[in-house]
Design a protein around this motif. Structure first.
Motif, mmCIF file in Angstrom:
data_model
loop_
_atom_site.group_PDB
_atom_site.id
_atom_site.type_symbol
_atom_site.label_atom_id
_atom_site.label_comp_id
_atom_site.label_asym_id
_atom_site.label_seq_id
_atom_site.Cartn_x
_atom_site.Cartn_y
_atom_site.Cartn_z
ATOM 1 N N GLY A 260 0.815 -1.207 0.000
ATOM 2 C CA GLY A 260 0.000 0.000 0.000
ATOM 3 C C GLY A 260 0.845 1.253 0.000
ATOM 4 N N ILE A 261 1.868 1.287 0.847
ATOM 5 C CA ILE A 261 2.742 2.467 0.915
ATOM 6 C C ILE A 261 3.473 2.665 -0.403
ATOM 7 N N VAL A 262 4.016 1.591 -0.957
ATOM 8 C CA VAL A 262 4.822 1.701 -2.174
ATOM 9 C C VAL A 262 3.963 2.048 -3.381
ATOM 10 N N PHE A 263 2.864 1.326 -3.582
ATOM 11 C CA PHE A 263 2.133 1.460 -4.836
ATOM 12 C C PHE A 263 1.030 2.509 -4.797
ATOM 13 N N GLU A 264 0.421 2.743 -3.649
ATOM 14 C CA GLU A 264 -0.531 3.847 -3.591
ATOM 15 C C GLU A 264 0.196 5.176 -3.767
ATOM 16 N N SER A 265 1.382 5.277 -3.171
ATOM 17 C CA SER A 265 2.182 6.497 -3.355
ATOM 18 C C SER A 265 2.587 6.661 -4.810
ATOM 19 N N SER B 57 6.374 10.047 -5.237
ATOM 20 C CA SER B 57 7.370 9.109 -5.749
ATOM 21 C C SER B 57 8.446 8.859 -4.692
ATOM 22 N N VAL B 58 8.856 9.918 -3.986
ATOM 23 C CA VAL B 58 9.854 9.758 -2.922
ATOM 24 C C VAL B 58 9.299 8.907 -1.785
ATOM 25 N N LEU B 59 8.034 9.126 -1.404
ATOM 26 C CA LEU B 59 7.411 8.280 -0.387
ATOM 27 C C LEU B 59 7.462 6.811 -0.807
ATOM 28 N N SER B 60 7.172 6.556 -2.078
ATOM 29 C CA SER B 60 7.214 5.184 -2.588
ATOM 30 C C SER B 60 8.623 4.619 -2.509
ATOM 31 N N MET B 61 9.614 5.407 -2.893
ATOM 32 C CA MET B 61 10.995 4.928 -2.873
ATOM 33 C C MET B 61 11.486 4.664 -1.451
ATOM 34 N N LEU B 62 11.080 5.489 -0.523
ATOM 35 C CA LEU B 62 11.416 5.229 0.875
ATOM 36 C C LEU B 62 10.791 3.910 1.319
ATOM 37 N N GLY B 63 9.552 3.652 0.850
ATOM 38 C CA GLY B 63 8.910 2.378 1.156
ATOM 39 C C GLY B 63 9.610 1.198 0.515
ATOM 40 N N SER B 64 10.084 1.367 -0.713
ATOM 41 C CA SER B 64 10.789 0.287 -1.414
ATOM 42 C C SER B 64 12.098 -0.073 -0.739
ATOM 43 N N THR B 65 12.663 0.870 0.000
ATOM 44 C CA THR B 65 13.926 0.620 0.697
ATOM 45 C C THR B 65 13.723 0.396 2.200
ATOM 46 N N GLY B 66 12.461 0.216 2.611
ATOM 47 C CA GLY B 66 12.170 -0.143 3.988
ATOM 48 C C GLY B 66 12.233 0.976 4.983
ATOM 49 N N GLN B 67 12.106 2.213 4.524
ATOM 50 C CA GLN B 67 12.232 3.371 5.418
ATOM 51 C C GLN B 67 10.857 3.989 5.658
ATOM 52 N N MET C 266 10.622 11.307 -12.332
ATOM 53 C CA MET C 266 10.604 10.971 -10.912
ATOM 54 C C MET C 266 9.706 9.763 -10.674
ATOM 55 N N PHE C 267 8.554 9.714 -11.327
ATOM 56 C CA PHE C 267 7.689 8.537 -11.225
ATOM 57 C C PHE C 267 8.416 7.293 -11.722
ATOM 58 N N ILE C 268 9.075 7.419 -12.872
ATOM 59 C CA ILE C 268 9.800 6.282 -13.448
ATOM 60 C C ILE C 268 10.907 5.811 -12.506
ATOM 61 N N SER C 269 11.570 6.741 -11.833
ATOM 62 C CA SER C 269 12.590 6.378 -10.857
ATOM 63 C C SER C 269 11.984 5.530 -9.743
ATOM 64 N N GLY C 270 10.827 5.955 -9.252
ATOM 65 C CA GLY C 270 10.148 5.195 -8.212
ATOM 66 C C GLY C 270 9.731 3.812 -8.688
ATOM 67 N N LEU C 271 9.247 3.749 -9.918
ATOM 68 C CA LEU C 271 8.842 2.463 -10.489
ATOM 69 C C LEU C 271 10.049 1.543 -10.649
ATOM 70 N N ALA C 272 11.165 2.094 -11.095
ATOM 71 C CA ALA C 272 12.374 1.298 -11.305
ATOM 72 C C ALA C 272 12.930 0.776 -9.988
ATOM 73 N N LEU C 273 12.845 1.577 -8.926
ATOM 74 C CA LEU C 273 13.348 1.115 -7.637
ATOM 75 C C LEU C 273 12.454 0.013 -7.073
ATOM 76 N N ALA C 274 11.158 0.146 -7.237
ATOM 77 C CA ALA C 274 10.254 -0.926 -6.812
ATOM 78 C C ALA C 274 10.544 -2.205 -7.591
ATOM 79 N N TYR C 275 10.856 -2.074 -8.870
ATOM 80 C CA TYR C 275 11.164 -3.225 -9.715
ATOM 81 C C TYR C 275 12.486 -3.869 -9.297
ATOM 82 N N ARG C 276 13.393 -3.077 -8.771
ATOM 83 C CA ARG C 276 14.667 -3.601 -8.285
ATOM 84 C C ARG C 276 14.493 -4.352 -6.963
ATOM 85 N N SER C 277 13.455 -4.026 -6.213
ATOM 86 C CA SER C 277 13.221 -4.591 -4.886
ATOM 87 C C SER C 277 12.526 -5.955 -4.996
ATOM 88 N N PRO C 278 12.277 -6.614 -3.867
ATOM 89 C CA PRO C 278 11.506 -7.867 -3.908
ATOM 90 C C PRO C 278 10.076 -7.705 -4.423
#
Length: 324
Positions: free
Chosen positions: A69-74, A113-123, A280-292
């Motif tokens: 929810g945090i990663v993808f809703e953001s 997008s930053v909120l999502s990236m923080l979520g993708s990295t567990g922060q 910035m959106f694409i950056s967030g999407l790419a980081l989520a794709y890099r994560s589990p």
């Protein structure tokens, strides 16, 4: 009675310089767009692949993520704000009064997008501006692709060192000049804006201390130590983005819509904001794709294609989330 409103504003604050404020606002976005396209390509797919390669190198170990929810809703909120900008930019009759609300849309596209990236990295951070720009500066900035990894680091007293980590030899270029569309000017303008924000957050910190303490200035040792302790250790891209939105909303709002300007200039500014927010959106999407969450990214993209209201009005090129 030409410029009556501006004359009235000057009676209250004679330091207003709307021409410079407008030029610097437009040039910062031009410089960001130039560096994004120059570094990562024009198409969404090129940019996604560039970001994914970047994050694979930065995050070589398995990431621990927060909930979907945090990663993808953001990410979804980032996308819809970016689409709002894209729609405005595509409007052939773009008008100046669209700019203040468009800057707000740009900011929230970046913010989510930053909120999502923080979520993708567990922060996990509080959903407020100060918490997010501090967390970005402390925990995410160094891992971001250029130019979002820009950083002004506190050196001593009120001194900061501003740099672009990928281009450490870059030197400042005036934001008040016409942007000549080259790398040196783009990077120089990014440095100039970053340095200006470091000075602003220094002033903001000092002003807050004076209001809450018994100090009248910072001449004493105790006052200096208090100031140095409270100054931000780093000022980064999100500090700049937050102030960018604030200036459009409050003190400098008049410069965006008042006086003479051309429809072409307004349209170009909207297009620049749309490109930067999309990246910035694409950056967030790419980081989520890099994560589990890699498999969930595919589900997220398919879900947008199925459930985004009004998607039938968009061309294939406008559906920039389709990068896989």
């Amino acid at each position: 009675m030409d410029n009556w409103l501006y004359s009235e504003v000057l009676k209250q604050d004679d330091l207003r310089v709307p021409t410079f404020a407008r030029q610097s606002t437009i040039n910062w976005m031009k410089a960001l767009r130039f560096e994004i396209v120059n570094e990562h390509g024009v198409s969404a797919k090129e940019q996604f692949e560039s970001c994914h390669r970047h994050f694979k190198a930065k995050y070589s170990k398995r990431l621990t993520t927060l909930n979907n929810g945090i990663v993808f809703e953001s990410l979804y909120s980032s996308l819809t704000n970016s689409l709002a900008l894209q729609t405005s930019a595509n409007n052939a009759s773009s008008e100046s009064w669209m700019l203040p609300s468009s800057i707000v849309s740009w900011y929230y596209s970046v913010y989510f997008s930053v909120l999502s990236m923080l979520g993708s990295t567990g922060q996990k951070v509080d959903d407020n501006h100060a918490s997010v720009y501090r967390a970005f500066g402390s925990n995410l900035s160094d891992q971001m692709p250029h130019p979002f990894n820009m950083k002004a680091s506190h050196v001593k007293n009120e001194e900061y060192e501003a740099k672009l980590p990928r281009y450490v030899s870059a030197s400042s270029f005036s934001l008040s000049k016409t942007f000549p569309e080259n790398e040196d000017a783009a990077r120089g303008m990014l440095l100039e804006y970053l340095s200006g924000n470091a000075k602003y957050y220094t002033w903001l910190t000092k002003d807050r201390i004076l209001k809450k303490s018994s100090y009248s200035d910072f001449r004493t040792k105790a006052a200096k130590e208090d100031r140095n302790k409270q100054l931000p250790k780093t000022v980064g891209f999100m500090h700049c983005a937050f102030r960018y939105r604030g200036k459009a909303n409050y003190r400098d709002g008049i410069y965006l819509t008042y006086g003479q300007s051309s429809a072409a200039e307004t349209k170009a500014f909207l297009e620049d904001m749309a490109v930067v927010s999309k990246f910035m959106f694409i950056s967030g999407l790419a980081l989520a794709y890099r994560s589990p969450l890699n498999p969930e990214v595919v589900k997220f993209i398919n879900d947008i294609d199925t459930n985004l209201k009004g998607i039938d009005s968009l061309s294939d090129d406008e559906c920039f989330w389709r990068v896989l």
